[in-house]
Every structure is written in structure tokens, then in C-alpha cells.
Design an enzyme around this catalytic site. Structure first.
Site, PDB file in Angstrom:
ATOM      1  N   ARG A   1      -7.751   2.231  -1.998  1.00  0.00           N
ATOM      2  CA  ARG A   1      -7.557   3.281  -3.011  1.00  0.00           C
ATOM      3  C   ARG A   1      -8.846   3.984  -3.447  1.00  0.00           C
ATOM      4  NH1 ARG A   1      -5.687   2.944  -7.510  1.00  0.00           N
ATOM      5  NH2 ARG A   1      -4.246   4.673  -7.412  1.00  0.00           N
TER       6      ARG A   1
ATOM      7  N   CYS B   1     -18.159  -1.594   7.956  1.00  0.00           N
ATOM      8  CA  CYS B   1     -19.124  -0.661   8.508  1.00  0.00           C
ATOM      9  C   CYS B   1     -18.589   0.753   8.392  1.00  0.00           C
ATOM     10  CB  CYS B   1     -19.439  -1.005   9.957  1.00  0.00           C
ATOM     11  SG  CYS B   1     -20.678  -2.285  10.027  1.00  0.00           S
ATOM     12  N   GLU B   2     -18.809   1.302   7.241  1.00  0.00           N
ATOM     13  CA  GLU B   2     -18.185   2.556   6.825  1.00  0.00           C
ATOM     14  C   GLU B   2     -18.660   2.714   5.387  1.00  0.00           C
ATOM     15  OE1 GLU B   2     -15.511   5.334   8.137  1.00  0.00           O
ATOM     16  OE2 GLU B   2     -15.173   3.412   9.047  1.00  0.00           O
TER      17      GLU B   2
ATOM     18  N   GLY C   1       6.232   7.442 -10.308  1.00  0.00           N
ATOM     19  CA  GLY C   1       5.077   8.252 -10.686  1.00  0.00           C
ATOM     20  C   GLY C   1       4.519   8.051 -12.074  1.00  0.00           C
TER      21      GLY C   1
ATOM     22  N   TYR D   1      -8.228   7.671  -2.369  1.00  0.00           N
ATOM     23  CA  TYR D   1      -7.743   8.526  -3.465  1.00  0.00           C
ATOM     24  C   TYR D   1      -8.800   8.770  -4.535  1.00  0.00           C
ATOM     25  CZ  TYR D   1      -3.212   6.820  -1.653  1.00  0.00           C
ATOM     26  OH  TYR D   1      -2.147   6.479  -0.876  1.00  0.00           O
TER      27      TYR D   1
ATOM     28  N   TYR E   1      -0.335  -0.820  -4.227  1.00  0.00           N
ATOM     29  CA  TYR E   1      -1.038  -0.172  -3.113  1.00  0.00           C
ATOM     30  C   TYR E   1      -2.368  -0.859  -2.808  1.00  0.00           C
ATOM     31  CZ  TYR E   1       2.555   3.053  -4.542  1.00  0.00           C
ATOM     32  OH  TYR E   1       3.767   3.577  -4.898  1.00  0.00           O
TER      33      TYR E   1
ATOM     34  N   GLU F   1      12.335   5.123  -9.790  1.00  0.00           N
ATOM     35  CA  GLU F   1      11.772   4.326  -8.680  1.00  0.00           C
ATOM     36  C   GLU F   1      10.300   4.024  -8.921  1.00  0.00           C
ATOM     37  OE1 GLU F   1      12.215   7.222  -5.677  1.00  0.00           O
ATOM     38  OE2 GLU F   1      14.340   6.897  -5.423  1.00  0.00           O
TER      39      GLU F   1
HETATM   40  C1  LIG Z   1       5.904   6.011  -3.560  1.00  0.00           C
HETATM   41  C2  LIG Z   1       7.222   6.372  -4.101  1.00  0.00           C
HETATM   42  C3  LIG Z   1       7.612   5.937  -5.368  1.00  0.00           C
HETATM   43  C4  LIG Z   1       6.716   5.145  -6.297  1.00  0.00           C
HETATM   44  O1  LIG Z   1       5.630   5.864  -6.825  1.00  0.00           O
HETATM   45  P1  LIG Z   1       4.722   5.200  -7.953  1.00  0.00           P
HETATM   46  O2  LIG Z   1       3.664   6.209  -8.191  1.00  0.00           O
HETATM   47  O3  LIG Z   1       4.165   3.924  -7.406  1.00  0.00           O
HETATM   48  O4  LIG Z   1       5.576   4.961  -9.139  1.00  0.00           O
HETATM   49  C5  LIG Z   1       8.903   6.230  -5.775  1.00  0.00           C
HETATM   50  N1  LIG Z   1       9.753   6.933  -4.983  1.00  0.00           N
HETATM   51  C6  LIG Z   1       9.408   7.372  -3.764  1.00  0.00           C
HETATM   52  C7  LIG Z   1      10.389   8.101  -2.932  1.00  0.00           C
HETATM   53  C8  LIG Z   1       8.142   7.117  -3.279  1.00  0.00           C
HETATM   54  O5  LIG Z   1       7.782   7.571  -2.062  1.00  0.00           O
END
Ligand SMILES: *Cc1c(COP(=O)(O)O)cnc(C)c1O
Length: 410
Positions: free
Chosen positions: A307, A337-338, A227, A311, A365, A268
Site C-alpha cells: 500500500r 531490491c526496489e 469505501g 497508493y 489489503y 460491502e
Molecule cells: C474493493 C471493493 C469493496 C471494498 O472496498 P473498501 O474500500 O475496502 O471498503 C466493495 N465492493 C467492491 C465491488 C469492491 O471491489
């Protein structure tokens, strides 16, 4: 992507030359940028026992996985297919974390058989796991700390109405299940969403995790998910990773002292490691003036980069075919086409048909969410590594569109 001697390049290779060689549209990734992001994260958490589990779903080409593995990361997988992909790319089972949501128990069993760590995110699944494995297989529990974070409702996953994780309010229930089945809980996990800006949100998540962690005696690690926010537009504030590192490391060390044992700290990241490494190059097919806007129609769309439409994501765009001359305001639209707006009301060097537009921050992504909508072919992918451009995925052909269709001969 940088400018030098009047051309845009990655590691000295002019980007327009890549379109000549590999065609358009084209995803291009800079290996150096990916490795430097890994190193930055390591530097930010140098004082603690850091394990990086790259979020495979962000960009899952096996060469990217191999590159990250060489740079010292493990992997986070969210489907059994991603687990298999990570194993294929050379990750050891113990380097892989599997974080499924709403999957059948067979998929969990398959992952246990493969030897990867399972991150369980519901009480019924935890009970199922306990019935089947007892304390024989270590397990991680995904908690939902109910912190509202993340740039867009669709990427904020920690709120009260989110399907992810087991609510922190159910901690007592979790503990009863752990005791009843004698579960070996090796880790606790939170991932509150994408686009988390500052250390305070991570610290808030950390405090909740620390409080919960004191109730578990067998822990080896705490996992704070991904995140980290990256800058998408000029002036955007990205997560100050060194600040997050300093503050979270300090809090983590204080926790470990009170817990009585040194634990590993896991993250992660997906976006943080690969977003800025990537650009999507696309050719201008059409310039069309309407009473309100001048549209640029390009040979890609939401089928290749969803994206912006999904988003409301902002991606910087650059006309890499022109470095000189006046700027004009354009809206870049795709060929699907959208309603398919890639970038609205942007200043670009005056565009002509055939120019190449670079859509920045397309590493995360981008390709991994690409589809064949409108029966369009997926683009090729190129990795710039050691100063050379390497094709890492061939452009699809019409055969790929027909491949799994079964002609009934009607
Ligand atoms: C998608 C996801 C991430 C990565 O999120 P980022 O915003 O790309 O850093 C990490 N852990 C889990 C469980 C996820 O689903």
C-alpha cells in the site's frame, strides 16, 4: 493495539512476545476489533433492513471469513476463487454476492451454478446473461454513477474513465436490454471507490441509485458498495459512520415509501471492517545514516505490504520495543531490491537493531496483496481471539517457492 503496564498488546497479549513465538515478519489481527466494527455498522443502520457483504479481497484468511460470518455478515467476492473460499468458510450461496469485472462467461455460469448472486457490470455481459438465463436467474446490475470519490486515483473507481460498472448515462440502453430479455433485476449496485469520507458522497450516490431504481419493478435490494474511510494517521478524519447511517437510512426509507415496498440495503465494506484490526510486526535489521536521512531497514517490504508504494498510503509506525527514551526521525525502508519506503520521516523512540516495529492499519489489503517478489517467503498470520493468539497461516518455507516450478533438468 494498545499500551498497558509498559508494553504494547492486543487483548492483553504483548506484541513482542508474538514475534518471539511466531517469528518476524508477522501479521496479527484482533478479532474483537473486527466484531466491534461489524456491530458499529449494524448500529449505524439499525432502522433499515441492513445486509453487510464483507469485501473478501481485503483480507481473505478463512478464519477471518468464519469470524465475520459468525458476526452476521455475508460476503462480496470479486473472483470465482473468492466465491469458492467463502463457500469453504461456510457462507451460504445466497449470502454471497459475486462482483466480477472482465471475466469470461464460464466464470459467471460457474457462479450461477453455485447459487450466488451475480453483479453484472457491462452491457454485453448483461445481454449474454439474458440470452442464457432469461428471467430464470435473478441478477444485480452494477452502475457507475460517475461520482469522483476515493483517496487515490488508483482506488477511485466511479469516474467517467473507469472500467467499472455500466454508466448511468446508459440507463436507457440497460432498460432496453432488461425488457428484451425479460431480466429479473433483483438489485442495483454502486461502488465508487475506497476512502470515501462523508455522508454527502454516499447520499449523492444514493440519489442517483434511487432515480435509477424507480425504473425497475422487481428489486429486492440496493447495494451501496464499500469505501468507508478509516483513520490511518493521527488527526485523520474517518468516515463518521453513525452520521452516514442516520442520513442514508433516512433517505433510503423515504425512497422505499415512494417505491412502494421495503427493500434491503446492502453495503460491502472491506477496509472498514478489518483495516484497524491488523498490524504487521517487523524486525529492524539495520540502522543506516546517510547525509539526508537515517534509514531503518526492516525484514519486510512491498512484497508483504504494497500500500505505501502503490497508493502512497500512510501507515503509522511504532517502535514497540521501546516505550521510554528520546525520539528521533527515521525513514523505514523494506528489504526488497526496489525503492521500498514504508514510512518516511517519522518520529520513533530511538531505534536499535533487533527492535520490533509495528506497522498499523495493516489488516486490509496487506496480506491479501502480498507476493513472493524477490523470492521472499510470505509471512505468517496470527489471530488474537478470546484472549489467545492462534496461528491462522503458517509462514511459507523455501519449498513453497519451488512448489509449482517444473525443473526441465537442463
Ligand atoms: C474493493 C471493493 C469493496 C471494498 O472496498 P473498501 O474500500 O475496502 O471498503 C466493495 N465492493 C467492491 C465491488 C469492491 O471491489
Amino acid at each position: 493495539m494498545q499500551i498497558k503496564d509498559n508494553f504494547y498488546h492486543i487483548q492483553g497479549i504483548p506484541l513482542t512476545s508474538l514475534v518471539e513465538e511466531f517469528g518476524s515478519p508477522l501479521y496479527v489481527y484482533d478479532a474483537d476489533k473486527i466484531v466491534s466494527q461489524v456491530n458499529l455498522l449494524k448500529q449505524a443502520f439499525a432502522t433499515v433492513d441492513l445486509r453487510i457483504k464483507y469485501a473478501t479481497k481485503a483480507l481473505s484468511n478463512i478464519n477471518i471469513l468464519k469470524l465475520l460470518r459468525k458476526a452476521g455478515t455475508g460476503a462480496d467476492a470479486v473472483s470465482i476463487e473468492e466465491v469458492l473460499l467463502c463457500l469453504h468458510a461456510g457462507f451460504e450461496p445466497k449470502e454471497i454476492m459475486y462482483t466480477p469485472n472482465s471475466v469470461g462467461f464460464e466464470e459467471i455460469q460457474q457462479a450461477v451454478d453455485l447459487g450466488v448472486m451475480i453483479n453484472i457490470d457491462s452491457i454485453p455481459m448483461l445481454e449474454h446473461f439474458g440470452t442464457y438465463y432469461g428471467n430464470q436467474v435473478p441478477v444485480c446490475i452494477r452502475l457507475n454513477p460517475h461520482i469522483l470519490a476515493g483517496g487515490n486515483a488508483k482506488i477511485s473507481v466511479g469516474h467517467i474513465d473507469s472500467k467499472f460498472g455500466i454508466s448511468i448515462l446508459q440507463l436507457k440502453h440497460i432498460l432496453k436490454v432488461v425488457e428484451a430479455y425479460d431480466l429479473n433485476v433483483a438489485g442495483l449496485h454502486v461502488h465508487t471507490g475506497s476512502d470515501i469520507l462523508d455522508a454527502e458522497v454516499f447520499l449523492k450516490g444514493a440519489e442517483i441509485l434511487f432515480d435509477a431504481a424507480r425504473e425497475f419493478k422487481d428489486l429486492q435490494f440496493l447495494d451501496f458498495g464499500g469505501g468507508f474511510k478509516v483513520a490511518y494517521k493521527p488527526g485523520d478524519i474517518a468516515t463518521d459512520i453513525l452520521d452516514v447511517g442516520t442520513k442514508v437510512s433516512k433517505a433510503f426509507q423515504e425512497f422505499c415509501e415512494t417505491y412502494g415496498r421495503q427493500l434491503e440495503i446492502w453495503f460491502e465494506p472491506g477496509k472498514f471492517l478489518v483495516s484497524e484490526s491488523g498490524v504487521l510486526l517487523t524486525k529492524v535489521n539495520l540502522i543506516k545514516s546517510t547525509p539526508a536521512s537515517t534509514f531503518i531497514g526492516v525484514d519486510t517490504g512491498l512484497n508483504h505490504l504494497i500500500r505505501p508504494m502503490m497508493y502512497d498510503a500512510y501507515h503509522s509506525v511504532v517502535n514497540i520495543s521501546r516505550l521510554e527514551g528520546p525520539e528521533r526521525v527515521y525513514t523505514i525502508v523494506g528489504y526488497i531490491c526496489e525503492t521500498d519506503t514504508i514510512a518516511a520521516d517519522r518520529k520513533l523512540k530511538e531505534v536499535q537493531e533487533g527492535d520490533i516495529i509495528a506497522i498499523k492499519n495493516a489488516g486490509a489489503y496487506g496480506f491479501s496483496m502480498a507476493s513472493n517478489y524477490n523470492s521472499r517467503l510470505k509471512p505468517a498470520e496470527v489471530l488474537i481471539i478470546d484472549g489467545k493468539a492462534k496461528l491462522i497461516r503458517a509462514r511459507e518455507t523455501f519449498d513453497d517457492i519451488l512448489r509449482h516450478q517444473i525443473d526441465l533438468g537442463i
